[in-house]
Write an enzyme that holds these catalytic residues in place. Structure first.
Site, PDB file in Angstrom:
ATOM      1  N   ASP A 155       2.888   0.841   1.608  1.00 30.15           N
ATOM      2  CA  ASP A 155       2.458   1.721   2.691  1.00 30.15           C
ATOM      3  C   ASP A 155       0.975   1.471   2.941  1.00 30.15           C
ATOM      4  O   ASP A 155       0.333   0.659   2.277  1.00 30.15           O
ATOM      5  CB  ASP A 155       2.783   3.189   2.375  1.00 30.15           C
ATOM      6  CG  ASP A 155       1.672   3.908   1.646  1.00 30.15           C
ATOM      7  OD1 ASP A 155       0.958   3.273   0.838  1.00 30.15           O
ATOM      8  OD2 ASP A 155       1.518   5.119   1.861  1.00 30.15           O
ATOM      9  N   LYS A 198       9.337  -1.105   3.620  1.00 33.14           N
ATOM     10  CA  LYS A 198       8.585  -0.045   2.942  1.00 33.14           C
ATOM     11  C   LYS A 198       9.476   1.173   2.697  1.00 33.14           C
ATOM     12  O   LYS A 198       9.533   1.715   1.589  1.00 33.14           O
ATOM     13  CB  LYS A 198       7.374   0.363   3.777  1.00 33.14           C
ATOM     14  CG  LYS A 198       6.542   1.474   3.167  1.00 33.14           C
ATOM     15  CD  LYS A 198       5.548   2.041   4.163  1.00 33.14           C
ATOM     16  CE  LYS A 198       6.223   2.922   5.181  1.00 33.14           C
ATOM     17  NZ  LYS A 198       5.259   3.631   6.061  1.00 33.14           N
TER      18      LYS A 198
END
Length: 244
Positions: free
Chosen positions: A159, A141
């Site tokens: 996220d 991420k």
């Protein structure tokens, strides 16, 4: 295969193709509306170069971007590059970043990042995902955030908001980051992946909240398969809307 089975198989294939086409069209319409709703969707972290964005993104875990933006000017004024951060005193770094929470783990990670960048990458933040994720405290991420916003390399950032909103909107049936990234990427052209991620994050912060979504004030309510999981009364929902 007899004629009946052949025609049935062809029918199922055509139906599946139609469903997939409809899913893509709905996803594109949803994105267009959300982009119009949040035209300023962007990475909310303040940074001037890939190094600053990388460190800021690590610090942003389980806290707000606004909170991170308050401490990073102090941090980068004292430690402006990878070599300086890698040589920093851990207690001093902890003191600076304490307001972001989990400051011991975060300080250990960013000092380790400074050391790893200096020792393995000549102090320069790499572009490749496998190299980025080799750094302390850096997962896929975080790597996608850096690639998308510091280097202009498109990517879907999974996220917590993107995971939640993508599933609610029907872009995926999963909450597993790699599966969500694959499913969402398949629905959209590569050129919009980063902007799409930012837009979904803004929507998650503003309306599609984890605990109580503002369904009655959602611009894509008519297209959302999860409509009704939150407040549907327009007035009640409007009170739930926050600034992204």
């Amino acid at each position: 295969m007899n004629e009946h089975n052949a025609s049935t198989g062809a029918g199922k294939s055509a139906a599946g193709s139609d469903r997939e086409t409809g899913k893509v069209a709905a996803a594109h319409e949803i994105f267009q509306i959300l982009h119009q709703t949040y035209p300023d969707a962007r990475c909310a972290l303040t940074f001037h170069d890939p190094f600053e964005l990388l460190v800021a993104t690590v610090l942003s875990a389980q806290t707000t971007d606004k909170g991170v933006n308050k401490v990073t000017p102090i941090l980068f004024d004292r430690y402006p590059d990878a070599a300086a951060l890698g040589a920093a005193s851990l207690p001093e770094v902890e003191r600076i970043i304490r307001p972001t929470g989990f400051f011991h783990n975060k300080a250990t990670a960013i000092v380790g990042i400074g050391q790893a960048l200096t020792e393995n990458f000549h102090g320069v933040v790499p572009r490749e995902i496998d190299q980025l994720t080799s750094l302390p405290g850096v997962g896929r991420k975080t790597a996608q955030v850096v690639r998308g916003h510091a280097f202009g390399i498109p990517g879907v950032t999974t996220d917590t908001h993107v995971l939640r909103v993508s599933k609610r909107l029907g872009f995926t049936n999963s909450t597993k980051p790699l599966v969500v990234e694959r499913d969402v990427s398949a629905l959209f052209d590569e050129s919009v992946w980063t902007l799409l991620s930012d837009t979904l994050i803004f929507h998650g912060r503003a309306r599609c909240h984890a605990k109580k979504a503002a369904c009655g004030a959602c611009p894509v309510a008519g297209l959302c398969p999860s409509f009704g999981i939150g407040a549907t009364d327009p007035d009640e929902a409007e009170r739930l809307v926050r600034s992204p």
